[in-house]
Design a protein around this motif. Structure first.
Motif, PDB file in Angstrom:
ATOM      1  N   LYS A  86     -24.629 -25.294  -5.727  1.00 16.10           N
ATOM      2  CA  LYS A  86     -24.958 -23.489  -5.149  1.00 16.10           C
ATOM      3  C   LYS A  86     -23.814 -23.250  -4.837  1.00 16.10           C
ATOM      4  O   LYS A  86     -23.046 -22.313  -5.233  1.00 16.10           O
ATOM      5  CB  LYS A  86     -25.870 -23.316  -4.387  1.00 16.10           C
ATOM      6  CG  LYS A  86     -26.078 -21.621  -5.031  1.00 16.10           C
ATOM      7  CD  LYS A  86     -27.656 -21.572  -4.233  1.00 16.10           C
ATOM      8  CE  LYS A  86     -27.359 -19.966  -3.869  1.00 16.10           C
ATOM      9  NZ  LYS A  86     -28.587 -18.984  -2.777  1.00 16.10           N
ATOM     10  N   GLU A  87     -22.887 -23.867  -4.058  1.00 18.88           N
ATOM     11  CA  GLU A  87     -22.018 -24.023  -2.632  1.00 18.88           C
ATOM     12  C   GLU A  87     -20.773 -23.986  -3.492  1.00 18.88           C
ATOM     13  O   GLU A  87     -19.544 -23.383  -3.452  1.00 18.88           O
ATOM     14  CB  GLU A  87     -21.846 -24.510  -1.791  1.00 18.88           C
ATOM     15  CG  GLU A  87     -20.117 -24.626  -0.546  1.00 18.88           C
ATOM     16  CD  GLU A  87     -20.607 -23.077   0.076  1.00 18.88           C
ATOM     17  OE1 GLU A  87     -21.996 -22.195  -0.182  1.00 18.88           O
ATOM     18  OE2 GLU A  87     -19.578 -21.974   0.512  1.00 18.88           O
ATOM     19  N   ILE A  88     -20.389 -25.072  -4.355  1.00 23.10           N
ATOM     20  CA  ILE A  88     -19.412 -25.604  -5.636  1.00 23.10           C
ATOM     21  C   ILE A  88     -19.526 -24.162  -6.401  1.00 23.10           C
ATOM     22  O   ILE A  88     -18.666 -23.975  -6.761  1.00 23.10           O
ATOM     23  CB  ILE A  88     -19.677 -27.239  -6.185  1.00 23.10           C
ATOM     24  CG1 ILE A  88     -18.932 -27.969  -4.990  1.00 23.10           C
ATOM     25  CG2 ILE A  88     -18.750 -26.678  -7.829  1.00 23.10           C
ATOM     26  CD1 ILE A  88     -19.262 -29.126  -5.561  1.00 23.10           C
ATOM     27  N   GLY A  89     -20.241 -23.817  -7.398  1.00 22.97           N
ATOM     28  CA  GLY A  89     -20.231 -22.956  -7.634  1.00 22.97           C
ATOM     29  C   GLY A  89     -19.764 -21.382  -7.527  1.00 22.97           C
ATOM     30  O   GLY A  89     -18.702 -20.975  -8.520  1.00 22.97           O
ATOM     31  N   ARG A  90     -20.427 -20.882  -6.033  1.00 22.25           N
ATOM     32  CA  ARG A  90     -19.839 -20.098  -5.493  1.00 22.25           C
ATOM     33  C   ARG A  90     -18.116 -19.892  -5.036  1.00 22.25           C
ATOM     34  O   ARG A  90     -17.261 -18.682  -5.713  1.00 22.25           O
ATOM     35  CB  ARG A  90     -20.639 -19.986  -4.367  1.00 22.25           C
ATOM     36  CG  ARG A  90     -20.290 -18.325  -3.432  1.00 22.25           C
ATOM     37  CD  ARG A  90     -20.262 -18.674  -2.401  1.00 22.25           C
ATOM     38  NE  ARG A  90     -22.464 -17.740  -2.105  1.00 22.25           N
ATOM     39  CZ  ARG A  90     -23.126 -17.361  -2.031  1.00 22.25           C
ATOM     40  NH1 ARG A  90     -22.009 -16.275  -1.906  1.00 22.25           N
ATOM     41  NH2 ARG A  90     -24.159 -16.502  -1.612  1.00 22.25           N
ATOM     42  N   LEU A  91     -17.410 -21.146  -5.354  1.00 22.03           N
ATOM     43  CA  LEU A  91     -16.261 -21.450  -4.813  1.00 22.03           C
ATOM     44  C   LEU A  91     -15.667 -21.394  -5.858  1.00 22.03           C
ATOM     45  O   LEU A  91     -14.577 -20.496  -6.229  1.00 22.03           O
ATOM     46  CB  LEU A  91     -16.454 -22.492  -4.192  1.00 22.03           C
ATOM     47  CG  LEU A  91     -16.814 -23.104  -2.699  1.00 22.03           C
ATOM     48  CD1 LEU A  91     -16.566 -24.244  -1.808  1.00 22.03           C
ATOM     49  CD2 LEU A  91     -15.555 -21.916  -1.855  1.00 22.03           C
ATOM     50  N   ARG A  92     -15.997 -21.962  -6.703  1.00 26.09           N
ATOM     51  CA  ARG A  92     -15.348 -21.887  -8.528  1.00 26.09           C
ATOM     52  C   ARG A  92     -15.112 -20.157  -9.020  1.00 26.09           C
ATOM     53  O   ARG A  92     -14.396 -20.089  -9.509  1.00 26.09           O
ATOM     54  CB  ARG A  92     -16.059 -22.382  -9.181  1.00 26.09           C
ATOM     55  CG  ARG A  92     -15.861 -22.705 -10.588  1.00 26.09           C
ATOM     56  CD  ARG A  92     -16.372 -23.811 -11.972  1.00 26.09           C
ATOM     57  NE  ARG A  92     -15.498 -25.273 -11.330  1.00 26.09           N
ATOM     58  CZ  ARG A  92     -16.290 -26.320 -11.390  1.00 26.09           C
ATOM     59  NH1 ARG A  92     -18.463 -25.943 -11.226  1.00 26.09           N
ATOM     60  NH2 ARG A  92     -16.712 -26.809 -10.527  1.00 26.09           N
ATOM     61  N   ARG A  93     -16.256 -19.805  -8.315  1.00 20.47           N
ATOM     62  CA  ARG A  93     -16.347 -18.304  -8.975  1.00 20.47           C
ATOM     63  C   ARG A  93     -15.336 -17.541  -8.523  1.00 20.47           C
ATOM     64  O   ARG A  93     -14.013 -16.885  -8.820  1.00 20.47           O
ATOM     65  CB  ARG A  93     -17.734 -17.547  -9.079  1.00 20.47           C
ATOM     66  CG  ARG A  93     -18.402 -17.739  -9.991  1.00 20.47           C
ATOM     67  CD  ARG A  93     -20.168 -17.292 -10.144  1.00 20.47           C
ATOM     68  NE  ARG A  93     -20.902 -16.495  -9.185  1.00 20.47           N
ATOM     69  CZ  ARG A  93     -21.152 -17.280  -8.669  1.00 20.47           C
ATOM     70  NH1 ARG A  93     -21.712 -18.284  -8.576  1.00 20.47           N
ATOM     71  NH2 ARG A  93     -22.074 -17.041  -7.402  1.00 20.47           N
ATOM     72  N   ARG A  94     -15.269 -17.972  -7.100  1.00 14.07           N
ATOM     73  CA  ARG A  94     -14.425 -17.187  -5.865  1.00 14.07           C
ATOM     74  C   ARG A  94     -12.882 -17.746  -6.772  1.00 14.07           C
ATOM     75  O   ARG A  94     -11.914 -16.216  -6.379  1.00 14.07           O
ATOM     76  CB  ARG A  94     -14.182 -17.431  -4.632  1.00 14.07           C
ATOM     77  CG  ARG A  94     -14.336 -16.747  -3.511  1.00 14.07           C
ATOM     78  CD  ARG A  94     -14.978 -17.035  -2.069  1.00 14.07           C
ATOM     79  NE  ARG A  94     -16.069 -16.981  -1.886  1.00 14.07           N
ATOM     80  CZ  ARG A  94     -16.927 -17.905  -0.752  1.00 14.07           C
ATOM     81  NH1 ARG A  94     -15.763 -18.286  -0.310  1.00 14.07           N
ATOM     82  NH2 ARG A  94     -17.890 -17.502  -0.637  1.00 14.07           N
ATOM     83  N   LEU A  95     -12.794 -18.603  -6.751  1.00 15.25           N
ATOM     84  CA  LEU A  95     -11.499 -19.002  -7.521  1.00 15.25           C
ATOM     85  C   LEU A  95     -10.568 -18.297  -8.331  1.00 15.25           C
ATOM     86  O   LEU A  95     -10.083 -17.837  -8.749  1.00 15.25           O
ATOM     87  CB  LEU A  95     -11.582 -20.809  -8.170  1.00 15.25           C
ATOM     88  CG  LEU A  95     -10.509 -21.529  -8.239  1.00 15.25           C
ATOM     89  CD1 LEU A  95      -9.031 -21.241  -6.471  1.00 15.25           C
ATOM     90  CD2 LEU A  95     -10.365 -22.978  -8.077  1.00 15.25           C
ATOM     91  N   ASP A  96     -11.941 -18.109  -9.372  1.00 13.77           N
ATOM     92  CA  ASP A  96     -11.331 -17.476 -10.770  1.00 13.77           C
ATOM     93  C   ASP A  96     -11.155 -16.474 -10.574  1.00 13.77           C
ATOM     94  O   ASP A  96     -10.861 -15.559 -11.122  1.00 13.77           O
ATOM     95  CB  ASP A  96     -13.494 -17.269 -11.943  1.00 13.77           C
ATOM     96  CG  ASP A  96     -13.389 -19.172 -12.097  1.00 13.77           C
ATOM     97  OD1 ASP A  96     -12.742 -19.836 -12.155  1.00 13.77           O
ATOM     98  OD2 ASP A  96     -14.629 -19.697 -12.822  1.00 13.77           O
ATOM     99  N   ARG A  97     -11.970 -15.509 -10.041  1.00  9.36           N
ATOM    100  CA  ARG A  97     -11.617 -14.279  -9.482  1.00  9.36           C
ATOM    101  C   ARG A  97     -10.457 -13.935  -8.464  1.00  9.36           C
ATOM    102  O   ARG A  97      -9.399 -13.071  -9.414  1.00  9.36           O
ATOM    103  CB  ARG A  97     -12.728 -13.731  -8.649  1.00  9.36           C
ATOM    104  CG  ARG A  97     -14.361 -13.605  -8.833  1.00  9.36           C
ATOM    105  CD  ARG A  97     -14.605 -11.830  -8.396  1.00  9.36           C
ATOM    106  NE  ARG A  97     -15.184 -12.490  -6.594  1.00  9.36           N
ATOM    107  CZ  ARG A  97     -15.747 -13.718  -6.174  1.00  9.36           C
ATOM    108  NH1 ARG A  97     -16.872 -13.859  -6.687  1.00  9.36           N
ATOM    109  NH2 ARG A  97     -16.066 -13.316  -4.876  1.00  9.36           N
ATOM    110  N   GLU A  98     -10.062 -14.687  -8.261  1.00  9.91           N
ATOM    111  CA  GLU A  98      -9.026 -14.970  -7.133  1.00  9.91           C
ATOM    112  C   GLU A  98      -7.359 -15.149  -8.693  1.00  9.91           C
ATOM    113  O   GLU A  98      -6.869 -14.776  -8.703  1.00  9.91           O
ATOM    114  CB  GLU A  98      -8.065 -16.411  -6.014  1.00  9.91           C
ATOM    115  CG  GLU A  98      -8.655 -15.286  -4.885  1.00  9.91           C
ATOM    116  CD  GLU A  98      -8.669 -14.067  -4.308  1.00  9.91           C
ATOM    117  OE1 GLU A  98      -7.709 -13.639  -4.831  1.00  9.91           O
ATOM    118  OE2 GLU A  98      -9.693 -14.213  -3.928  1.00  9.91           O
ATOM    119  N   ARG A  99      -7.862 -16.280  -9.574  1.00 10.90           N
ATOM    120  CA  ARG A  99      -7.188 -16.649 -10.197  1.00 10.90           C
ATOM    121  C   ARG A  99      -7.038 -15.163 -11.227  1.00 10.90           C
ATOM    122  O   ARG A  99      -5.379 -14.867 -11.698  1.00 10.90           O
ATOM    123  CB  ARG A  99      -7.552 -17.291 -11.280  1.00 10.90           C
ATOM    124  CG  ARG A  99      -6.490 -18.015 -11.885  1.00 10.90           C
ATOM    125  CD  ARG A  99      -6.473 -19.340 -13.339  1.00 10.90           C
ATOM    126  NE  ARG A  99      -7.100 -20.523 -12.205  1.00 10.90           N
ATOM    127  CZ  ARG A  99      -8.042 -21.161 -12.271  1.00 10.90           C
ATOM    128  NH1 ARG A  99      -9.424 -20.453 -12.913  1.00 10.90           N
ATOM    129  NH2 ARG A  99      -8.283 -21.804 -11.554  1.00 10.90           N
TER     130      ARG A  99
END
Lengths: 179, 313
Positions: free
Chosen positions: B22-35
């Motif tokens: 879940k945490e990885i998914g959250r961080l990935r979405r965060r990273l995607d948003r930043e990108r």
């Protein structure tokens, strides 16, 4: 609405409840969550974020807007120190908003549409502020005005009157510390 | 018990795995948003830079266009000024010939006329014609000075030049009750390197101005050589002086001071402007020291570079 407002709202939310809270709000709102200060975004997107926050925090929408606005103001102020260098108090800062800050915003972003914030300094030193915007975000404005007190660490007292035409009139007074 | 314990541990382990996922998914979405935000910012910045570049290009074009327009306008004005000068010059030349004819004929006539009344009329006609001739000469000189190429600056005897000037002006001035006094006592040399023609013109203008406008009384012509080798010629009268605002207009050609002055005097309005231009052509300066009701002093100052003392007495 300018991307910078979304940015400072995010910073405010993260300050209040951490980065996870922002993630939850973005997910719940179904928003893109990707905002750059250079961009412009639909007003509705901010509304959806606020509604989602209200749901998650179990707080009324106006309260969320005031809280977020108040927390966001110092973040916003720190983004343009050169624009507010002449102000040394909440009232001085608020007097710059319409005539200096929004003027500069329009120079940089001619397609932006900042709200009108007319001001009048009363004889008793209180500032009469009239907020008018097609966005009707008087609550966010109230929060931002309250935030100026936090920014200068000079508490302010605020009276608010919602006018018939959707405008909001604020009376801002500096609180004289009890000696 | 062991099994239960194992089972517990498996459960806990799968729960942790879920949290981590879940945490990885959250961080990935965060990273995607930043990108996404970064890419959008880059697109906006690039568009802004391109717009700025295009705006600069069109600005360069407009500046070039305006510069060309200004250049054309300047050339046009210069052409107009030049043709005005040429016209004035030609006109003066053309007018001079018939006037010389009139003056000549009047002279011839004066030899045969004996009747007193006719002689008076003839004298008035001669004076008027002479006045007109002199105005044309000055107008011609004023126009010529605009395109002046430095003339001869052979050393001249300044005393000799002043003697000529005095010989010419003493009598006309006396007729107006003005007594010409020359003071060269502070000049320790005889020869000075100046354009004698221009200096002579200058003194003629200054004295003509005195004759036409000044009160009766003394007229003091003084020549001075400064310690630094500069040279000054001045003509001072005894009044009536000039208003400050009139002084400015007097230095413009063909202008007069206030209406009263115009009524009082009959000058062409070219004299002081001509003196001013003469001074400037000689690389010097022209100053008038004057106040209403006071004497007027008109001076020509020539710098040391222009004047050199050659033969000491």
């Amino acid at each position: 609405m300018k991307g910078v407002i979304f940015n400072v709202v995010q910073e405010a939310v993260e300050q209040l409840g951490g980065a996870d809270l922002w993630d939850d709000i973005v997910d719940k709102a179904g928003a893109s969550g990707a905002y750059t200060g250079l961009g412009n975004y639909e007003d509705a997107e901010l509304v959806s974020l606020v509604v989602a926050a209200s749901d998650i925090l179990d707080k009324a929408v106006p309260d969320v807007l005031v809280l977020v606005g108040r927390t966001a103001l110092p973040h916003l102020a720190n983004k343009a120190p050169e624009l507010i260098k002449d102000a040394n108090s909440p009232i001085e800062l608020l007097m710059l908003v319409n005539d200096v800050i929004h003027v500069e915003v329009l120079k940089l972003y001619p397609d932006s549409d900042p709200p009108e914030l007319r001001h009048k300094l009363r004889d008793d030193g209180a500032l009469l502020l009239t907020y008018k915007s097609k966005r009707n975000m008087g609550d966010l404005a109230e929060g931002l005005i309250r935030g100026t007190g936090d920014f200068y660490d000079q508490p302010v007292e605020l009276d608010r009157e919602d006018l018939d035409d959707g405008a909001v009139q604020f009376v801002v007074k500096a609180v004289v510390p009890a000696s | 018990m062991t099994q239960i314990g194992e089972s517990d541990s498996t459960l806990a382990s799968s729960g942790e795995t879920l949290d981590v996922d879940k945490e990885i998914g959250r961080l990935r979405r965060r990273l995607d948003r930043e990108r996404l935000a970064r890419e959008e910012a880059e697109t906006i910045a690039e568009r802004g830079l391109r717009d700025l570049y295009l705006a600069n290009q069109s600005l360069d074009g407009r500046v070039a266009e305006r510069t060309a327009e200004l250049h054309d306008a300047k050339n046009e004005v210069e052409r107009a000024l030049a043709s005005t000068s040429v016209f004035l010059g030609n006109l003066s030349h053309d007018l001079r010939t018939p006037i010389n004819g009139i003056v000549g004929m009047l002279e011839l006539l004066s030899e045969s006329v004996t009747d007193a009344q006719h002689l008076t009329w003839l004298q008035t006609a001669t004076e008027s014609a002479e006045r007109l001739r002199r105005l044309l000469v000055r107008l011609l000189l004023y126009v010529d000075l605009e395109r002046w190429v430095e003339g001869s600056t052979d050393p001249i005897d300044i005393h000799e030049l002043l003697d000529h000037v005095v010989a010419h002006w003493r009598k006309p001035l006396l007729q107006r009750g003005q007594v010409l006094i020359v003071d060269t006592s502070s000049i320790a040399c005889h020869r000075i390197r100046v354009d004698s023609g221009l200096v002579r013109h200058f003194l003629d203008e200054a004295l003509s101005n005195v004759q036409e406008h000044a009160n009766a009384g003394s007229v003091r012509l003084e020549a001075l050589v400064g310690d630094d080798g500069s040279f000054e010629l001045s003509v001072a009268d005894t009044g009536p002086g000039i208003e400050a605002q009139d002084l400015k207009t007097f230095l413009q050609p063909l202008r007069h001071g206030d209406e009263e002055t115009t009524r009082r005097a009959t000058g062409s309005g070219i004299g002081l402007a001509l003196a001013n231009r003469l001074a400037s052509v000689m690389g010097g300066s022209f100053t008038i020291d004057s106040h209403p009701g006071q004497p007027t002093k008109a001076s020509l100052q020539l710098p040391a570079a222009y004047v050199s003392q050659l033969t000491m007495t």
